[in-house]
Design a protein around this motif. Structure first.
Motif, PDB file in Angstrom:
ATOM      1  N   GLN A 163      81.576 116.471  11.392  1.00  0.00           N
ATOM      2  CA  GLN A 163      81.856 117.005  10.061  1.00  0.00           C
ATOM      3  C   GLN A 163      82.748 118.236  10.146  1.00  0.00           C
ATOM      4  OE1 GLN A 163      77.670 117.316   9.028  1.00  0.00           O
ATOM      5  NE2 GLN A 163      77.966 115.913   7.304  1.00  0.00           N
ATOM      6  N   LEU A 164      82.513 119.083  11.140  1.00  0.00           N
ATOM      7  CA  LEU A 164      83.337 120.275  11.317  1.00  0.00           C
ATOM      8  C   LEU A 164      84.773 119.885  11.634  1.00  0.00           C
ATOM      9  CD1 LEU A 164      83.623 123.339  11.567  1.00  0.00           C
ATOM     10  CD2 LEU A 164      82.916 123.143  13.956  1.00  0.00           C
ATOM     11  N   HIS A 165      84.923 118.865  12.500  1.00  0.00           N
ATOM     12  CA  HIS A 165      86.272 118.402  12.848  1.00  0.00           C
ATOM     13  C   HIS A 165      86.980 117.844  11.619  1.00  0.00           C
ATOM     14  CE1 HIS A 165      89.251 115.411  14.318  1.00  0.00           C
ATOM     15  NE2 HIS A 165      89.497 116.372  15.207  1.00  0.00           N
ATOM     16  N   ARG A 166      86.246 117.069  10.816  1.00  0.00           N
ATOM     17  CA  ARG A 166      86.840 116.516   9.599  1.00  0.00           C
ATOM     18  C   ARG A 166      87.243 117.634   8.639  1.00  0.00           C
ATOM     19  NH1 ARG A 166      85.257 116.417   4.839  1.00  0.00           N
ATOM     20  NH2 ARG A 166      83.179 117.118   5.411  1.00  0.00           N
ATOM     21  N   ALA A 167      86.311 118.597   8.483  1.00  0.00           N
ATOM     22  CA  ALA A 167      86.591 119.707   7.572  1.00  0.00           C
ATOM     23  C   ALA A 167      87.764 120.543   8.074  1.00  0.00           C
ATOM     24  CB  ALA A 167      85.354 120.582   7.409  1.00  0.00           C
ATOM     25  N   THR A 168      87.808 120.778   9.403  1.00  0.00           N
ATOM     26  CA  THR A 168      88.898 121.566   9.985  1.00  0.00           C
ATOM     27  C   THR A 168      90.242 120.905   9.725  1.00  0.00           C
ATOM     28  OG1 THR A 168      87.424 122.378  11.723  1.00  0.00           O
ATOM     29  CG2 THR A 168      89.785 122.577  12.102  1.00  0.00           C
ATOM     30  N   LYS A 186      81.696 122.484   0.519  1.00  0.00           N
ATOM     31  CA  LYS A 186      81.268 121.087   0.694  1.00  0.00           C
ATOM     32  C   LYS A 186      80.730 120.849   2.104  1.00  0.00           C
ATOM     33  CE  LYS A 186      82.982 116.335   0.337  1.00  0.00           C
ATOM     34  NZ  LYS A 186      82.473 115.947   1.667  1.00  0.00           N
ATOM     35  N   THR A 187      81.412 121.400   3.111  1.00  0.00           N
ATOM     36  CA  THR A 187      80.967 121.237   4.497  1.00  0.00           C
ATOM     37  C   THR A 187      79.614 121.902   4.713  1.00  0.00           C
ATOM     38  OG1 THR A 187      83.276 121.190   5.224  1.00  0.00           O
ATOM     39  CG2 THR A 187      81.596 121.607   6.904  1.00  0.00           C
ATOM     40  N   LEU A 188      79.414 123.083   4.166  1.00  0.00           N
ATOM     41  CA  LEU A 188      78.130 123.777   4.289  1.00  0.00           C
ATOM     42  C   LEU A 188      76.997 122.956   3.685  1.00  0.00           C
ATOM     43  CD1 LEU A 188      79.210 127.430   3.427  1.00  0.00           C
ATOM     44  CD2 LEU A 188      78.365 126.635   5.643  1.00  0.00           C
ATOM     45  N   LYS A 189      77.249 122.366   2.519  1.00  0.00           N
ATOM     46  CA  LYS A 189      76.222 121.559   1.863  1.00  0.00           C
ATOM     47  C   LYS A 189      75.934 120.279   2.641  1.00  0.00           C
ATOM     48  CE  LYS A 189      77.016 123.195  -2.871  1.00  0.00           C
ATOM     49  NZ  LYS A 189      77.454 122.834  -4.237  1.00  0.00           N
ATOM     50  N   ASP A 190      76.979 119.695   3.243  1.00  0.00           N
ATOM     51  CA  ASP A 190      76.775 118.459   4.020  1.00  0.00           C
ATOM     52  C   ASP A 190      76.000 118.729   5.305  1.00  0.00           C
ATOM     53  OD1 ASP A 190      78.136 117.058   2.117  1.00  0.00           O
ATOM     54  OD2 ASP A 190      80.037 116.980   3.212  1.00  0.00           O
ATOM     55  N   VAL A 191      76.361 119.832   5.987  1.00  0.00           N
ATOM     56  CA  VAL A 191      75.735 120.119   7.283  1.00  0.00           C
ATOM     57  C   VAL A 191      74.343 120.712   7.105  1.00  0.00           C
ATOM     58  CG1 VAL A 191      75.970 121.461   9.404  1.00  0.00           C
ATOM     59  CG2 VAL A 191      77.995 120.429   8.372  1.00  0.00           C
ATOM     60  N   TYR A 192      74.161 121.541   6.089  1.00  0.00           N
ATOM     61  CA  TYR A 192      72.868 122.194   5.864  1.00  0.00           C
ATOM     62  C   TYR A 192      72.392 121.927   4.429  1.00  0.00           C
ATOM     63  CZ  TYR A 192      74.043 124.672  10.160  1.00  0.00           C
ATOM     64  OH  TYR A 192      74.367 124.979  11.466  1.00  0.00           O
ATOM     65  N   MET A 278      73.202 129.031  15.953  1.00  0.00           N
ATOM     66  CA  MET A 278      73.942 130.236  15.591  1.00  0.00           C
ATOM     67  C   MET A 278      75.409 130.134  16.029  1.00  0.00           C
ATOM     68  SD  MET A 278      71.700 132.103  14.023  1.00  0.00           S
ATOM     69  CE  MET A 278      72.088 133.843  14.049  1.00  0.00           C
ATOM     70  N   ARG A 279      75.621 129.538  17.205  1.00  0.00           N
ATOM     71  CA  ARG A 279      76.993 129.354  17.683  1.00  0.00           C
ATOM     72  C   ARG A 279      77.768 128.431  16.749  1.00  0.00           C
ATOM     73  NH1 ARG A 279      74.726 128.800  22.900  1.00  0.00           N
ATOM     74  NH2 ARG A 279      75.023 126.542  22.753  1.00  0.00           N
ATOM     75  N   PHE A 280      77.100 127.365  16.287  1.00  0.00           N
ATOM     76  CA  PHE A 280      77.762 126.423  15.401  1.00  0.00           C
ATOM     77  C   PHE A 280      78.119 127.085  14.068  1.00  0.00           C
ATOM     78  CE2 PHE A 280      77.743 123.326  11.967  1.00  0.00           C
ATOM     79  CZ  PHE A 280      78.659 122.393  12.440  1.00  0.00           C
ATOM     80  N   ILE A 281      77.187 127.843  13.512  1.00  0.00           N
ATOM     81  CA  ILE A 281      77.447 128.529  12.243  1.00  0.00           C
ATOM     82  C   ILE A 281      78.606 129.513  12.399  1.00  0.00           C
ATOM     83  CG2 ILE A 281      76.482 130.156  10.568  1.00  0.00           C
ATOM     84  CD1 ILE A 281      73.759 128.842  11.056  1.00  0.00           C
ATOM     85  N   SER A 282      78.618 130.232  13.523  1.00  0.00           N
ATOM     86  CA  SER A 282      79.701 131.172  13.788  1.00  0.00           C
ATOM     87  C   SER A 282      81.040 130.448  13.917  1.00  0.00           C
ATOM     88  CB  SER A 282      79.399 131.960  15.066  1.00  0.00           C
ATOM     89  OG  SER A 282      80.410 132.904  15.324  1.00  0.00           O
ATOM     90  N   ASN A 286      84.290 130.898  11.557  1.00  0.00           N
ATOM     91  CA  ASN A 286      85.597 131.246  12.123  1.00  0.00           C
ATOM     92  C   ASN A 286      86.668 130.223  11.739  1.00  0.00           C
ATOM     93  OD1 ASN A 286      84.514 133.492  13.304  1.00  0.00           O
ATOM     94  ND2 ASN A 286      84.277 132.578  15.322  1.00  0.00           N
ATOM     95  N   THR A 287      86.270 128.937  11.706  1.00  0.00           N
ATOM     96  CA  THR A 287      87.195 127.898  11.266  1.00  0.00           C
ATOM     97  C   THR A 287      87.605 128.126   9.815  1.00  0.00           C
ATOM     98  OG1 THR A 287      86.156 126.302  12.767  1.00  0.00           O
ATOM     99  CG2 THR A 287      87.497 125.411  10.974  1.00  0.00           C
ATOM    100  N   ALA A 288      86.600 128.457   9.001  1.00  0.00           N
ATOM    101  CA  ALA A 288      86.879 128.765   7.595  1.00  0.00           C
ATOM    102  C   ALA A 288      87.802 129.979   7.484  1.00  0.00           C
ATOM    103  CB  ALA A 288      85.577 129.010   6.843  1.00  0.00           C
TER     104      ALA A 288
END
Length: 615
Positions: A163-168, A186-192, A278-282, A286-288
């Protein structure tokens, strides 16, 4: 466990294995646990099964998933206190016997030092399982659940990174800030999906789209301390709210050039997030930040190009030999359009007095404007001072008609004046608008100065230095043009009577003063488009375009009376009047000759009078 029990348990494990192989999605852990306890209920003839998770703040186990309809309906009332009695027997299989046919069985499951769960099921006494079978079930349940949770974490992490790759890919393909922010949410809602998410953004990063955005300000600092810490330090922050019994994560939205906001993630309960989470959220933040920075830089570059085009077009237009009034009017309209301004005024200093230039919006002609002009000149004491106020307070009674104010001095050597731009809405103008206004005023001031100097030079060329009336050659040109374009006109030639006697009696300086007095009387008694000129020496002239001979004679008689009454020392004048009409052959020279003959006649007839020379 006897042979029959082992066979029954082996059948269950076979069915569990078949179920395990049929499952395709292990990312939804609650759904998997629900399926597992449903299988337990069916195979061991259990009445219901509930899987509880420990809430450390309440010191109680709360139902996570269950097959009991009553617990589903009243989940908040179905918690089990984690008291000392339960703690002592947590590692054992507990059978609660209340004397009825229905027995309650429970056992605890430790996953880590801080994480544990409780499995509880009800069973009819006729179907009651041996304690050895329940212990084996507990042992296997722990192993199975640990494996499933491990698989679920791996698959969930893989899905999240997909999902992060798609969003990126998507957000880096867009250079629109609104699109970027929308995709982040949208990515935040999908992942969490279980989290409540907000974006803390600065004022210049907001959008008009319906997104969970909060303004990042220093107001309510205590309430949003975590967000401010993340924004200032650039480090992810984890806060546990004892009041709301929830964990809140603040992740800074970082780019290469700065921090653009903070992601706020509110967990449904208090939880300890592992390091990988925590690493993933960070990484997500950073991607955002990178995408938001690119979008902002792109929009900033477009804005800078548009600003440069605006400056170039404006200055080019101002330098096309416009009259000063036309140049000023063009500039005011450009500012109103480009900055969505409500009021624009140009105020200049003339001999220490402030003058509102014609073309300024109507507000600056009102009494109310004086308070704003006084405020600006009080604050601007140096040519390089500027004003950029988002919520200005002008009046002591706290009435705020115009709350947004920009003021930029017009500099050419020393400060000549100030341009003031107003809007009723607070914080209406951005800082980029203010910088653009500074550039426009800086570049246009030279054009205004050139236009004013050019008009002053033209005025000096066509103006008599002593009287400030027009020069003889300009009078000739205007009469010639009028005779080509108009239908009629009247010419008055004026001579100051006995002027040599004035010079001999009072001196040439007083003589010049008399000429100036008569010139001022002429200017006060003719229209703006009439031409008053110095003919030569003590002779003056007036041309009245589109004025009949009768009106012309009336004006000449009024001038004779005014000069007699108002001059000091008193003098009189004689006037020779001539006129022309379109339907007669005539010329400027003949018009002058007729007026000269009429003036000569007036002199011979006793002076202090008006004489008309007909064709």
């Amino acid at each position: 466990m006897d042979v029959q029990e082992r066979d029954q348990y082996a059948i269950f494990k076979q069915k569990f294995f078949d179920w395990f192989l049929s499952e395709e999605d292990f990312t939804d852990l609650p759904r998997i646990i629900q399926a597992l306890i449903t299988l337990l209920q069916k195979e061991f003839h259990l009445l219901d099964v509930t899987f509880y998770v420990l809430n450390p703040f309440k010191h109680a186990f709360e139902p996570e998933v269950t097959t009991d309809c009553m617990i589903k309906q009243r989940r908040e009332h179905a918690s089990i206190p984690f008291d000392s009695h339960l703690k002592e027997q947590f590692d054992d299989v507990m059978i609660i016997d209340d004397g009825s046919e229905i027995k309650t069985v429970q056992f605890g499951v430790y996953f880590s030092e801080d994480s544990c769960s409780l499995v509880r099921f009800r069973i009819h006494e006729r179907d009651m399982l041996p304690t050895s079978s329940i212990k084996q079930m507990k042992h296997d349940f722990l192993k199975v659940f640990a494996r499933i949770r491990k698989v679920s974490e791996v698959l969930s992490e893989e899905k999240r990174y997909e999902q992060l790759h798609r969003a990126t890919t998507k957000i880096h393909a867009s250079m629109n800030i609104g699109d970027v922010l929308e995709e982040i949410v949208k990515t935040l809602k999908d992942v969490y999906p279980a989290f409540t998410c907000h974006l803390f953004l600065s004022h210049d990063s907001t959008t008009d789209r319906d997104l969970p955005i909060k303004l990042l300000t220093f107001e309510n600092e205590d309430e949003h301390m975590g967000a401010m810490q993340a924004y200032v330090t650039g480090q992810i922050q984890l806060h546990d709210s004892l009041v709301h019994k929830k964990s809140v994560i603040y992740a800074p939205i970082k780019g290469a050039q700065g921090i653009y906001g903070v992601i706020e993630m509110i967990a449904p309960t208090v939880m300890e997030l592992p390091e990988r989470e925590m690493r993933f959220i960070s990484l997500l933040a950073n991607t955002a930040g990178s995408a938001l920075e690119n979008a902002k830089l792109y929009e900033q570059s477009k804005r800078l190009i548009a600003d440069l085009q605006l400056i170039n077009e404006t200055i080019h237009h101002l330098n096309t030999n416009l009259r000063f009034q036309d140049a000023l009017q063009f500039m005011i309209e450009k500012i109103k359009t480009s900055f969505d301004a409500e009021e624009v005024g140009f105020i200049i200093l003339q001999e220490k007095e402030r003058k509102v230039l014609p073309g300024s919006t109507s507000f600056f002609q009102s009494r109310e404007a004086k308070a704003y002009v006084d405020f600006v000149f009080h604050r601007i004491q140096h040519p390089r001072d500027t004003l950029f106020l988002g919520d200005v307070k002008i009046h002591s009674n706290d009435t705020k008609r115009f709350r947004s104010l920009m003021a930029v001095p017009m500099m050419r050597g020393m400060m000549k004046g100030v341009a003031i731009v107003l809007h009723q809405e607070a914080y209406h103008f951005s800082f980029d608008m203010f910088k653009l206004l500074q550039s426009l005023i800086h570049h246009s001031t030279l054009a205004f100065t050139n236009a004013a100097l050019r008009e002053e030079l033209e005025r000096m060329v066509i103006t008599d230095r002593l009287t400030n009336l027009y020069a003889r050659h300009y009078l000739d040109e205007r009469i010639q043009r009028s005779m080509e374009e108009d239908g009629l006109g009247t010419f008055i030639l004026i001579d100051i009577d006995n002027f040599k006697k004035v010079n001999d009696t009072y001196g040439h300086q007083v003589g010049d003063e008399i000429i100036i007095q008569v010139a001022n009387i002429i200017k006060a008694n003719i229209r703006q488009n009439d031409i008053g000129a110095r003919w030569g020496g003590e002779e003056l002239a007036i041309y009245l375009p589109k004025v009949s001979i009768h009106a012309g004679v009336s004006i000449a008689n009024r001038l004779v009376q005014k000069v007699r009454e108002l001059t000091n020392p008193p003098v009189t004048i004689s006037c020779g009047v001539s006129y022309w009409k379109k339907n007669r052959v005539d010329s400027v020279k003949e018009l002058f000759n007729r007026a000269d003959e009429a003036l000569y006649t007036a002199k011979r007839a006793g002076k202090n009078r008006v004489v008309v020379q007909e064709y």
